[in-house]
Design an enzyme around this catalytic site. Structure first.
Site, PDB file in Angstrom:
ATOM      1  N   ARG A   1       2.935  -6.766   7.928  1.00 62.89           N
ATOM      2  CA  ARG A   1       1.649  -6.092   7.688  1.00 62.89           C
ATOM      3  C   ARG A   1       0.527  -7.084   7.377  1.00 62.89           C
ATOM      4  NH1 ARG A   1       2.366  -0.523   6.207  1.00 62.89           N
ATOM      5  NH2 ARG A   1       3.983   0.227   7.589  1.00 62.89           N
TER       6      ARG A   1
ATOM      7  N   ASP B   1      -6.336  10.019   1.111  1.00 58.52           N
ATOM      8  CA  ASP B   1      -5.557   8.790   1.250  1.00 58.52           C
ATOM      9  C   ASP B   1      -6.230   7.706   0.425  1.00 58.52           C
ATOM     10  OD1 ASP B   1      -3.251   7.979   3.494  1.00 58.52           O
ATOM     11  OD2 ASP B   1      -4.326   6.262   2.651  1.00 58.52           O
TER      12      ASP B   1
END
Lengths: 127, 268
Positions: B34, B136
């Site tokens: 990531r 989120d």
């Protein structure tokens, strides 16, 4: 379970056929729509057709139209697998009797997803 | 290439502090994969070098947390919860006289879950008046959700073709959610460890594949906050590998058709 993979590209038939084999299908192949109609005559236990759109002799769309005229094939699930991604083409294919539509390029899980929706592969909840 | 242990520890601590998400040992690959794009775009030689710059530059911390907490998402992720929503949960709410249904899609990522809920209601319970709050931690995914535009690969994944042609409009290379559905969803930045978002109390909360990242104490804390955000008789959907059992016994599980949904127990 038996599936018919209809595509004029041998590579594409192998890719799609491989995914279907992995989830338990016996796979037969055809290189155009006309040949696919012949395969269906020979194999009366085909449950699923994966169909390219653009092929010589008879296109996938024409195949769908022809196949849908035959009462004894009405339970066969028809899934387009094609680079044709215009919305009106998807609408046309569904109206002609296709159940599902996968736009190339795709990954194996996309095909498996669709088969789950269609009830051909058991749906599993995943992480 | 393997990650230096102190790199992993630093990132794991940062992520836990900012999001309460627990990165266990063995998740080094996740940090590596990531953060590699961030490292590249910052011109760092590798992830270790990039993380060393983070120690001095706290301004970069947010994007690191975002990169590690953004989950993969798809339409109708697992079919069974949406079947349960359609066949059990919505009919029950309707029987109890609710016509206005408020839903919270928590940790919504790029919005596929929220829009899948909207499509389910529109197709099967069109008379219900639906509003969804989708939240989120990541501004980046919220922006994408608000836009409601998805690539061909994204719409291929988990979205039945008849649904695609019904609820999307093709614009060039992307497919856009049709405006009536988009208007039902409000996207908001929210941390699950804060008070529930505005827009409640909610009849239904989707909190799927989120708890798996938390330790037990945090799971309890999040579940308690969710319970307070629910309207009486409300429902909670968790991911397939998640449960309240053994964590918080104030919930009861309703099991049906291979899927589960949770409700607060009476009197708890």
């Amino acid at each position: 379970m038996k599936a018919l993979v209809i595509d004029d590209s041998r590579v594409m038939r192998r890719i799609v056929g491989g995914i279907l084999t992995d989830v338990g299908f016996d796979v037969v192949e055809a290189g155009d729509g006309k040949e696919a109609l012949d395969r269906l005559e020979e194999h009366d236990d085909v449950q699923l057709c994966c169909i390219d759109w653009n092929m010589p002799v008879m296109t996938g769309f024409e195949f769908v139209v022809e196949a849908r005229k035959r009462d004894e094939w009405r339970d066969i699930t028809l899934m387009m697998v094609t680079t044709e991604g215009e919305q009106n083409q998807i609408v046309r294919a569904l109206a002609a009797g296709a159940h599902e539509y996968v736009i190339k390029p795709f990954t194996p899980d996309i095909i498996i997803d669709k088969l789950q929706f269609l009830g051909l592969v058991e749906a599993k909840e995943t992480l | 290439m393997s990650l230096a242990p102190d790199t992993f520890d630093f990132v794991a601590t940062l992520v836990r502090q900012r999001s309460a998400i627990q990165l266990e040992k063995g998740k080094e690959y996740l940090v590596e994969s990531r953060l590699a794009p961030l490292a590249r775009s910052a011109g760092a030689a590798n992830v270790d070098a990039y993380v060393r710059t983070l120690r001095a530059n706290t301004g970069l911390h947010e994007q690191v947390v975002e990169a590690l907490t953004t989950n993969e998402t798809s339409w109708f992720r697992d079919i069974t919860p949406f079947n349960m929503l359609r066949n059990t949960v919505l009919p029950d709410l309707r029987n109890r006289g609710s016509r206005r249904i408020k839903v919270w899609s928590a940790a919504c990522s790029t919005g596929q879950e929220a829009y899948s809920i909207a499509m389910t209601v529109k197709d099967h319970h069109p008379d219900l008046d639906l509003s969804i709050v989708a939240t989120d931690l990541s501004e980046e995914v919220l922006a994408k959700g608000r836009l409601g535009a998805y690539s061909q690969l994204e719409v291929n994944r988990g979205l039945p073709a008849p649904v695609l042609v019904k609820h999307f409009v093709r614009k060039g290379a992307t497919f856009e959610i049709a405006p009536p559905l988009r208007q039902q969803v409000t996207f908001r930045k929210h941390n699950l460890l804060d008070q529930p978002p505005m827009g409640g109390p909610f009849d239904i909360v989707f909190l799927r594949n989120v708890l798996i990242y938390f330790d037990v104490a945090t799971k309890r804390d999040v579940l308690a906050r969710v319970r307070r955000s629910l309207a009486p008789g409300g429902y909670l959907f968790l991911g397939a590998a998640e449960t309240t059992i053994g964590i918080d016994d104030t919930w009861e599980r309703v099991h049906e058709g291979g899927s589960s949904v949770y409700r607060p127990r009476e009197g708890k």
